[in-house]
Design a protein around this motif. Structure first.
Motif, PDB file in Angstrom:
ATOM      1  N   GLY A  39       0.867  -1.392  -0.060  1.00  0.00           N
ATOM      2  CA  GLY A  39      -0.058  -0.023  -0.049  1.00  0.00           C
ATOM      3  C   GLY A  39       0.722   1.329  -0.056  1.00  0.00           C
ATOM      4  N   PRO A  40       0.118   2.359   0.250  1.00  0.00           N
ATOM      5  CA  PRO A  40       0.925   3.549   0.350  1.00  0.00           C
ATOM      6  C   PRO A  40       2.024   3.592   1.456  1.00  0.00           C
ATOM      7  CG  PRO A  40      -1.289   4.081   0.982  1.00  0.00           C
ATOM      8  CD  PRO A  40      -1.110   2.595   0.714  1.00  0.00           C
ATOM      9  N   ASP A  41       2.780   4.917   1.362  1.00  0.00           N
ATOM     10  CA  ASP A  41       3.853   4.899   2.275  1.00  0.00           C
ATOM     11  C   ASP A  41       3.396   5.061   3.930  1.00  0.00           C
ATOM     12  OD1 ASP A  41       5.823   4.429   0.691  1.00  0.00           O
ATOM     13  OD2 ASP A  41       6.210   6.488   0.309  1.00  0.00           O
ATOM     14  N   ASN A  42       2.118   5.782   4.171  1.00  0.00           N
ATOM     15  CA  ASN A  42       1.679   5.901   5.365  1.00  0.00           C
ATOM     16  C   ASN A  42       0.803   4.892   5.978  1.00  0.00           C
ATOM     17  OD1 ASN A  42      -0.407   6.263   3.673  1.00  0.00           O
ATOM     18  ND2 ASN A  42      -1.509   8.094   4.754  1.00  0.00           N
ATOM     19  N   VAL A  43       0.850   3.692   5.446  1.00  0.00           N
ATOM     20  CA  VAL A  43       0.032   2.737   5.838  1.00  0.00           C
ATOM     21  C   VAL A  43       1.143   1.556   6.592  1.00  0.00           C
ATOM     22  CG1 VAL A  43      -1.772   0.701   5.830  1.00  0.00           C
ATOM     23  CG2 VAL A  43      -1.932   2.831   4.537  1.00  0.00           C
ATOM     24  N   PRO A  44       1.162   1.397   7.669  1.00  0.00           N
ATOM     25  CA  PRO A  44       2.396   0.348   8.300  1.00  0.00           C
ATOM     26  C   PRO A  44       1.990  -0.850   8.252  1.00  0.00           C
ATOM     27  CG  PRO A  44       0.942   1.205   9.878  1.00  0.00           C
ATOM     28  CD  PRO A  44       0.314   1.865   8.843  1.00  0.00           C
ATOM     29  N   ASP A  45       3.021  -1.950   8.526  1.00  0.00           N
ATOM     30  CA  ASP A  45       2.739  -3.203   8.673  1.00  0.00           C
ATOM     31  C   ASP A  45       1.443  -3.419   9.750  1.00  0.00           C
ATOM     32  OD1 ASP A  45       4.538  -3.838   6.830  1.00  0.00           O
ATOM     33  OD2 ASP A  45       6.144  -4.577   8.434  1.00  0.00           O
ATOM     34  N   LEU A  46       0.878  -4.273   9.584  1.00  0.00           N
ATOM     35  CA  LEU A  46      -0.224  -4.567  10.543  1.00  0.00           C
ATOM     36  C   LEU A  46      -0.421  -6.044  10.897  1.00  0.00           C
ATOM     37  CD1 LEU A  46      -2.979  -2.130   8.835  1.00  0.00           C
ATOM     38  CD2 LEU A  46      -1.669  -1.789  11.068  1.00  0.00           C
ATOM     39  N   PHE A  47      -0.897  -6.349  12.084  1.00  0.00           N
ATOM     40  CA  PHE A  47      -1.125  -7.752  12.648  1.00  0.00           C
ATOM     41  C   PHE A  47      -2.633  -7.536  12.822  1.00  0.00           C
ATOM     42  CE2 PHE A  47      -2.124 -10.958  15.655  1.00  0.00           C
ATOM     43  CZ  PHE A  47      -1.684 -12.173  15.045  1.00  0.00           C
ATOM     44  N   GLY A  48      -3.561  -8.268  12.348  1.00  0.00           N
ATOM     45  CA  GLY A  48      -4.979  -8.314  12.430  1.00  0.00           C
ATOM     46  C   GLY A  48      -5.388  -9.614  13.239  1.00  0.00           C
ATOM     47  N   ILE A  49      -6.609  -9.282  14.045  1.00  0.00           N
ATOM     48  CA  ILE A  49      -7.271 -10.054  14.811  1.00  0.00           C
ATOM     49  C   ILE A  49      -8.689  -9.838  14.564  1.00  0.00           C
ATOM     50  CG2 ILE A  49      -7.634 -10.895  17.203  1.00  0.00           C
ATOM     51  CD1 ILE A  49      -5.092  -9.737  17.785  1.00  0.00           C
ATOM     52  N   GLY A  50      -9.512 -10.668  14.306  1.00  0.00           N
ATOM     53  CA  GLY A  50     -10.828 -10.311  13.832  1.00  0.00           C
ATOM     54  C   GLY A  50     -12.006 -11.251  14.718  1.00  0.00           C
ATOM     55  N   ASP A  51     -13.254 -10.631  15.033  1.00  0.00           N
ATOM     56  CA  ASP A  51     -14.280 -11.476  15.503  1.00  0.00           C
ATOM     57  C   ASP A  51     -14.714 -12.438  14.633  1.00  0.00           C
ATOM     58  OD1 ASP A  51     -16.078  -9.959  13.847  1.00  0.00           O
ATOM     59  OD2 ASP A  51     -16.883  -8.658  15.600  1.00  0.00           O
ATOM     60  N   ALA A  52     -15.782 -13.228  15.051  1.00  0.00           N
ATOM     61  CA  ALA A  52     -16.397 -14.330  14.303  1.00  0.00           C
ATOM     62  C   ALA A  52     -17.123 -13.931  12.936  1.00  0.00           C
ATOM     63  CB  ALA A  52     -17.320 -15.074  14.801  1.00  0.00           C
ATOM     64  N   ALA A  53     -17.834 -12.293  13.067  1.00  0.00           N
ATOM     65  CA  ALA A  53     -18.368 -11.987  11.956  1.00  0.00           C
ATOM     66  C   ALA A  53     -17.286 -11.489  10.866  1.00  0.00           C
ATOM     67  CB  ALA A  53     -19.358 -10.975  12.509  1.00  0.00           C
ATOM     68  N   TYR A  54     -16.454 -10.649  11.318  1.00  0.00           N
ATOM     69  CA  TYR A  54     -15.254 -10.354  10.586  1.00  0.00           C
ATOM     70  C   TYR A  54     -14.650 -11.574   9.764  1.00  0.00           C
ATOM     71  CZ  TYR A  54     -11.202  -7.828   8.731  1.00  0.00           C
ATOM     72  OH  TYR A  54     -10.417  -7.151   8.006  1.00  0.00           O
ATOM     73  N   LEU A  55     -14.254 -12.613  10.433  1.00  0.00           N
ATOM     74  CA  LEU A  55     -13.601 -13.804   9.867  1.00  0.00           C
ATOM     75  C   LEU A  55     -14.581 -14.549   8.979  1.00  0.00           C
ATOM     76  CD1 LEU A  55     -12.111 -15.018  13.122  1.00  0.00           C
ATOM     77  CD2 LEU A  55     -11.017 -14.128  11.382  1.00  0.00           C
ATOM     78  N   SER A  56     -15.744 -14.590   9.113  1.00  0.00           N
ATOM     79  CA  SER A  56     -16.589 -15.243   7.984  1.00  0.00           C
ATOM     80  C   SER A  56     -17.075 -14.448   7.074  1.00  0.00           C
ATOM     81  CB  SER A  56     -18.041 -15.747   8.856  1.00  0.00           C
ATOM     82  OG  SER A  56     -18.670 -14.715   9.450  1.00  0.00           O
ATOM     83  N   THR A  57     -17.575 -12.884   7.169  1.00  0.00           N
ATOM     84  CA  THR A  57     -18.062 -12.366   6.020  1.00  0.00           C
ATOM     85  C   THR A  57     -17.287 -10.834   5.855  1.00  0.00           C
ATOM     86  OG1 THR A  57     -19.396 -11.002   7.364  1.00  0.00           O
ATOM     87  CG2 THR A  57     -20.240 -13.075   6.619  1.00  0.00           C
ATOM     88  N   GLY A  58     -16.455 -10.748   6.746  1.00  0.00           N
ATOM     89  CA  GLY A  58     -15.814  -9.508   6.534  1.00  0.00           C
ATOM     90  C   GLY A  58     -16.532  -8.245   7.116  1.00  0.00           C
ATOM     91  N   VAL A  59     -17.848  -8.498   7.464  1.00  0.00           N
ATOM     92  CA  VAL A  59     -18.475  -7.580   8.200  1.00  0.00           C
ATOM     93  C   VAL A  59     -18.672  -7.703   9.565  1.00  0.00           C
ATOM     94  CG1 VAL A  59     -20.744  -6.352   8.044  1.00  0.00           C
ATOM     95  CG2 VAL A  59     -19.833  -7.266   6.065  1.00  0.00           C
ATOM     96  N   GLY A  60     -17.681  -7.161  10.590  1.00  0.00           N
ATOM     97  CA  GLY A  60     -17.710  -7.497  11.671  1.00  0.00           C
ATOM     98  C   GLY A  60     -16.554  -6.481  12.385  1.00  0.00           C
ATOM     99  N   SER A  61     -16.001  -6.868  13.493  1.00  0.00           N
ATOM    100  CA  SER A  61     -14.849  -5.862  13.929  1.00  0.00           C
ATOM    101  C   SER A  61     -13.559  -6.562  13.717  1.00  0.00           C
ATOM    102  CB  SER A  61     -15.234  -5.634  15.426  1.00  0.00           C
ATOM    103  OG  SER A  61     -16.479  -5.072  15.367  1.00  0.00           O
ATOM    104  N   SER A  62     -12.538  -5.567  13.886  1.00  0.00           N
ATOM    105  CA  SER A  62     -11.115  -6.259  13.810  1.00  0.00           C
ATOM    106  C   SER A  62     -10.171  -5.254  14.652  1.00  0.00           C
ATOM    107  CB  SER A  62     -10.631  -6.417  12.435  1.00  0.00           C
ATOM    108  OG  SER A  62     -10.746  -5.115  11.775  1.00  0.00           O
ATOM    109  N   ILE A  63      -9.143  -5.864  15.273  1.00  0.00           N
ATOM    110  CA  ILE A  63      -8.050  -5.154  15.951  1.00  0.00           C
ATOM    111  C   ILE A  63      -6.669  -5.292  14.995  1.00  0.00           C
ATOM    112  CG2 ILE A  63      -6.701  -4.904  17.760  1.00  0.00           C
ATOM    113  CD1 ILE A  63      -8.895  -5.845  19.461  1.00  0.00           C
ATOM    114  N   TRP A  64      -5.963  -4.080  14.668  1.00  0.00           N
ATOM    115  CA  TRP A  64      -4.622  -4.164  14.058  1.00  0.00           C
ATOM    116  C   TRP A  64      -3.725  -3.685  14.845  1.00  0.00           C
ATOM    117  CZ3 TRP A  64      -4.786  -6.940   9.525  1.00  0.00           C
ATOM    118  CH2 TRP A  64      -5.980  -6.990   8.893  1.00  0.00           C
ATOM    119  N   LEU A  65      -2.793  -4.499  15.211  1.00  0.00           N
ATOM    120  CA  LEU A  65      -1.703  -4.089  15.940  1.00  0.00           C
ATOM    121  C   LEU A  65      -0.497  -3.559  14.934  1.00  0.00           C
ATOM    122  CD1 LEU A  65      -1.294  -7.218  18.281  1.00  0.00           C
ATOM    123  CD2 LEU A  65      -2.409  -5.006  18.699  1.00  0.00           C
TER     124      LEU A  65
END
Length: 140
Positions: A39-65
């Motif tokens: 991606g662009p220069d201002n977006v860092p490396d990210l490690f993602g963790i998602g809830d069940a809805a995010y994992l199954s459909t992408g329409v849920g919540s996620s945390i990116w470290l």
């Protein structure tokens, strides 16, 4: 709805172990890595963790470290919007209220097709992203 949160940490491996363990009983799992090189220069490396809805459909919540930079503070909060027009309206309202432009409304296809977003910061360095994910909207 809160779509995603970036949390800046001093050690991504240590933090990811804690978050995965703590959120595991709630159905949250590893999403994987987003590499800044895609991606662009201002977006860092990210490690993602998602809830069940995010994992199954992408329409849920996620945390990116993300790796904290020296002297960095603040929160990055992604707010889900129902349309591109809602992104535009929230961005314009934030700017009128004294928000600092950190990315005008635009397609962000480096994240996903149909990802439309805008970014603002407050005077304390906290950041908001207003995001509409067209390809992930639930069918009505």
């Amino acid at each position: 709805m809160i779509d995603h949160v970036y949390i800046s940490v001093t050690d991504v491996d240590t933090a990811s172990a804690l978050y995965l363990t703590a959120l595991g009983p709630l159905g949250w799992k590893e999403v994987g890595y987003y590499r800044a090189s895609s991606g662009p220069d201002n977006v860092p490396d990210l490690f993602g963790i998602g809830d069940a809805a995010y994992l199954s459909t992408g329409v849920g919540s996620s945390i990116w470290l993300r790796q904290r930079n020296a002297g960095e503070t603040g929160l990055y909060l992604g707010i889900r919007c129902d349309s591109n027009d809602a992104v535009d309206a929230a961005y314009a309202a934030a700017i009128r209220a004294g928000g600092i432009d950190e990315g005008r409304p635009a397609e962000r296809t480096y994240f996903a097709p149909g990802y439309y977003a805008a970014n603002v910061a407050d005077t304390d360095g906290n950041r908001l992203e207003f995001a509409h994910k067209a390809q992930l909207q639930p069918r009505r």
